[in-house]
Design a protein around this motif. Structure first.
Motif, PDB file in Angstrom:
ATOM      1  N   ILE A 163      -2.177   4.060  -6.485  1.00 27.64           N
ATOM      2  CA  ILE A 163      -2.290   4.036  -7.960  1.00 27.64           C
ATOM      3  C   ILE A 163      -3.380   3.095  -8.469  1.00 27.64           C
ATOM      4  CG2 ILE A 163       0.142   4.672  -8.298  1.00 27.64           C
ATOM      5  CD1 ILE A 163       0.694   1.735  -9.060  1.00 27.64           C
ATOM      6  N   GLY A 164      -3.800   2.123  -7.625  1.00 28.47           N
ATOM      7  CA  GLY A 164      -4.851   1.200  -8.055  1.00 28.47           C
ATOM      8  C   GLY A 164      -4.351   0.195  -9.092  1.00 28.47           C
TER       9      GLY A 164
ATOM     10  N   ALA B 239       0.845  -1.201   0.000  1.00 28.76           N
ATOM     11  CA  ALA B 239       0.000   0.000   0.000  1.00 28.76           C
ATOM     12  C   ALA B 239       0.883   1.255   0.000  1.00 28.76           C
ATOM     13  CB  ALA B 239      -0.924  -0.018   1.213  1.00 28.76           C
TER      14      ALA B 239
ATOM     15  N   TYR C 236       2.019 -13.503  -3.742  1.00 28.39           N
ATOM     16  CA  TYR C 236       2.014 -14.968  -3.897  1.00 28.39           C
ATOM     17  C   TYR C 236       2.222 -15.621  -2.521  1.00 28.39           C
ATOM     18  CZ  TYR C 236       3.402 -19.572  -5.595  1.00 28.39           C
ATOM     19  OH  TYR C 236       3.486 -20.917  -5.814  1.00 28.39           O
TER      20      TYR C 236
ATOM     21  N   SER D 166      -6.680   0.630  -3.960  1.00 24.61           N
ATOM     22  CA  SER D 166      -6.987  -0.807  -3.959  1.00 24.61           C
ATOM     23  C   SER D 166      -7.395  -1.239  -2.562  1.00 24.61           C
ATOM     24  CB  SER D 166      -5.752  -1.632  -4.332  1.00 24.61           C
ATOM     25  OG  SER D 166      -5.058  -1.056  -5.394  1.00 24.61           O
TER      26      SER D 166
ATOM     27  N   LYS E 224       4.123   1.302  -1.037  1.00 22.88           N
ATOM     28  CA  LYS E 224       4.950   1.283  -2.248  1.00 22.88           C
ATOM     29  C   LYS E 224       4.186   1.783  -3.473  1.00 22.88           C
ATOM     30  CE  LYS E 224       6.618  -2.828  -3.441  1.00 22.88           C
ATOM     31  NZ  LYS E 224       7.440  -4.029  -3.465  1.00 22.88           N
TER      32      LYS E 224
ATOM     33  N   GLY F 226       7.969  -9.489  -6.844  1.00 18.81           N
ATOM     34  CA  GLY F 226       6.808 -10.129  -7.473  1.00 18.81           C
ATOM     35  C   GLY F 226       6.394 -11.374  -6.713  1.00 18.81           C
ATOM     36  N   LEU F 227       6.866 -11.499  -5.454  1.00 17.27           N
ATOM     37  CA  LEU F 227       6.520 -12.694  -4.664  1.00 17.27           C
ATOM     38  C   LEU F 227       5.630 -12.385  -3.463  1.00 17.27           C
ATOM     39  CD1 LEU F 227       9.891 -14.678  -4.615  1.00 17.27           C
ATOM     40  CD2 LEU F 227       7.762 -15.366  -5.697  1.00 17.27           C
ATOM     41  N   GLY F 228       5.518 -11.092  -3.124  1.00 12.33           N
ATOM     42  CA  GLY F 228       4.805 -10.708  -1.900  1.00 12.33           C
ATOM     43  C   GLY F 228       3.372 -11.238  -1.835  1.00 12.33           C
TER      44      GLY F 228
HETATM   45  P1  ADP Z   1       6.085  -6.751  -5.701  1.00 11.21           P
HETATM   46  O1  ADP Z   1       5.454  -5.670  -4.893  1.00 11.21           O
HETATM   47  O2  ADP Z   1       7.364  -7.234  -5.138  1.00 11.21           O
HETATM   48  O3  ADP Z   1       6.172  -6.421  -7.139  1.00 11.21           O
HETATM   49  P2  ADP Z   1       3.746  -8.313  -5.062  1.00 11.21           P
HETATM   50  O4  ADP Z   1       3.475  -9.750  -5.298  1.00 11.21           O
HETATM   51  O5  ADP Z   1       3.641  -7.817  -3.669  1.00 11.21           O
HETATM   52  O6  ADP Z   1       5.170  -8.043  -5.681  1.00 11.21           O
HETATM   53  O7  ADP Z   1       2.753  -7.487  -5.974  1.00 11.21           O
HETATM   54  C1  ADP Z   1       2.597  -7.837  -7.344  1.00 11.21           C
HETATM   55  C2  ADP Z   1       2.171  -6.632  -8.146  1.00 11.21           C
HETATM   56  O8  ADP Z   1       0.852  -6.244  -7.770  1.00 11.21           O
HETATM   57  C3  ADP Z   1       3.014  -5.403  -7.916  1.00 11.21           C
HETATM   58  O9  ADP Z   1       4.164  -5.405  -8.732  1.00 11.21           O
HETATM   59  C4  ADP Z   1       2.041  -4.280  -8.291  1.00 11.21           C
HETATM   60  O10 ADP Z   1       2.027  -4.132  -9.678  1.00 11.21           O
HETATM   61  C5  ADP Z   1       0.696  -4.850  -7.862  1.00 11.21           C
HETATM   62  N1  ADP Z   1       0.246  -4.346  -6.528  1.00 11.21           N
HETATM   63  C6  ADP Z   1       0.381  -4.970  -5.340  1.00 11.21           C
HETATM   64  N2  ADP Z   1      -0.167  -4.260  -4.337  1.00 11.21           N
HETATM   65  C7  ADP Z   1      -0.653  -3.135  -4.903  1.00 11.21           C
HETATM   66  C8  ADP Z   1      -1.357  -1.983  -4.401  1.00 11.21           C
HETATM   67  N3  ADP Z   1      -1.664  -1.848  -3.110  1.00 11.21           N
HETATM   68  N4  ADP Z   1      -1.716  -1.029  -5.309  1.00 11.21           N
HETATM   69  C9  ADP Z   1      -1.428  -1.173  -6.611  1.00 11.21           C
HETATM   70  N5  ADP Z   1      -0.784  -2.229  -7.150  1.00 11.21           N
HETATM   71  C10 ADP Z   1      -0.402  -3.196  -6.318  1.00 11.21           C
END
Ligand code: ADP
Length: 385
Positions: free
Chosen positions: A315-316, A283, A348, A371, A285, A344-346
């Motif tokens: 940013i949504g 949120a 998941y 979001s 980031k 890209g694992l958070g």
């Molecule tokens: P990471 O943040 O390391 O890229 P995540 O698995 O946590 O990997 O998230 C995957 C993708 O989902 C992110 O790269 C981003 O594009 C999107 N995302 C995740 N959380 C948010 C959020 N709160 N708002 C907008 N996009 C999000």
């Protein structure tokens, strides 16, 4: 499906005149060659009376490496692995008393040559020649068992290897990061702009790699470590997670709201922290240029489950791409700033933890409008039941 057995009788029922039901007996199945059916079956079939094999088909003899004549009259105990005999005897006695037992079970058998085999058994109590007996069906499962054991072993080896690699990669990476940072700090006046940029890139790559190792480690722990379920106030963990969140790098203040009366829950504390941390850090980031950054962590009691949510006004996500963000190594590029690094694992990891506990995770979003990530956890986690 019924998965317990009922005693059955071997005598055929003579149908009453005009009885055409499928159970009606001779009328319906008079032509079925039962003896050949049993004899040609790929399943081992036998009748055990008074602890002795009184009938066996060819396949049963084959499974246990006996000649067909040899196996008749053999104590049925002799076909069972010594360590599984007591359990088998106990089940036989219960079955003969008419107690309801699971229909199938798996146990170890012993062949004529003394080799251990695995068999899946289905035993039923019958009347045979006027007295109680056990009708048994057996399928050999040794190959499947062996394959499962090998797979388990391979997984354990893989997991051990991963642990070693995670550990061994960490140390040199800390050195690369540390020395590059010192170089940048102590030798800054001897470097031109280009040199400083190179060093900054090295530091940023080392940090990215550290994040990747840490996420891969977290992922491997989910399958490997048995969760430690305890009762704790979810509010305390959420407060720890948001403790350091005050402002964005450019100074914009972030408002954090905890709502819905975050309750005491039964869960693994570290895993709950991992879920909330990943969602809250995302949120932050992906806040973008929002003027008044806001993060809300909410709760709703859903009867058998707890439902939490993490909402932001960042940013949504394009609604058509929401399901993709839970896939591994999936990062959405559009709308993100270059410095928003991630593995890209958070999400998941979040999904793996939540699903393993029998819960669900999903998101609602609109591009440019923030979001909301929801996750539900059963009040009694699946693995704790
Ligand atoms: P990471 O943040 O390391 O890229 P995540 O698995 O946590 O990997 O998230 C995957 C993708 O989902 C992110 O790269 C981003 O594009 C999107 N995302 C995740 N959380 C948010 C959020 N709160 N708002 C907008 N996009 C999000």
């Amino acid at each position: 499906m019924n998965n317990t057995e009922q005693p059955i009788k071997t005598e055929r029922k003579d149908p009453s005149p005009g009885d055409h039901s499928p159970e009606a007996g001779p009328d319906h199945d008079a032509d079925v060659p039962y003896a050949e059916l049993v004899e040609n079956s790929l399943t081992g079939i036998y009748i055990d009376q008074d602890g002795k094999i009184v009938y066996a088909n060819g396949q049963l003899a084959k499974i246990y490496h006996y000649g067909k004549e040899e196996i008749i009259g053999l104590p049925s105990r002799d076909l069972v692995h010594p360590e599984d005999r007591d359990m088998t005897d106990e089940m036989r006695q219960k079955r003969l008393r008419g107690e309801t037992l699971p229909l199938d079970d798996e146990a170890r058998g012993i062949t004529k040559d003394g080799d251990t085999i695995w068999v899946r058994r289905r035993n039923t109590q019958i009347d045979y020649r006027g007295r109680p007996a056990i009708l048994g069906n057996i399928v050999e499962t040794t190959d499947r068992r062996k394959a499962e054991e090998e797979l388990l072993k391979a997984n354990e080896d893989m997991s051990d290897l991963a642990q070693t690699v995670f550990h061994d990669l960490k140390t040199p990476l800390i050195a690369v990061h540390g020395f590059t940072s010192r170089l940048l700090r102590d030798y800054v006046d001897r470097l031109d702009k280009k040199g400083r940029k190179y060093l900054e890139s090295i530091i940023s790559s080392a940090e990215q790699m550290q994040a990747l190792i840490s996420d891969l480690n977290a992922l491997s722990r989910i399958g490997r470590i048995i969760p430690n379920f305890e009762n704790f106030p979810s509010r305390d963990v959420v407060k720890e997670v948001v403790a350091g969140i005050e402002s964005l790098p450019d100074g914009r203040q972030i408002r954090v709201i905890l709502s819905g009366g975050l309750p005491v829950i039964q869960f693994d504390r570290d895993r709950f922290r991992q879920i909330t941390q990943n969602l809250v850090f995302n949120a932050v980031k992906y806040m973008g240029n929002t003027k008044d950054p806001l993060i809300e962590i909410g709760y709703e009691d859903k009867g058998h489950s707890h439902q939490f949510c993490v909402r932001d006004n960042g940013i949504g996500i394009d609604p058509g791409k929401i399901s993709k963000v839970f896939e591994k190594f999936r990062r959405l590029k559009e709308g993100q700033e270059e410095e928003e690094e991630g593995t890209g694992l958070g999400l998941y990891i979040v999904r793996r933890i939540v699903r393993q506990a029998g819960g669900k995770v999903w998101a609602e979003s609109e591009k440019g409008k923030g979001s909301t990530f929801y996750f539900s956890l059963p009040k009694v986690p699946k693995e704790a039941q």
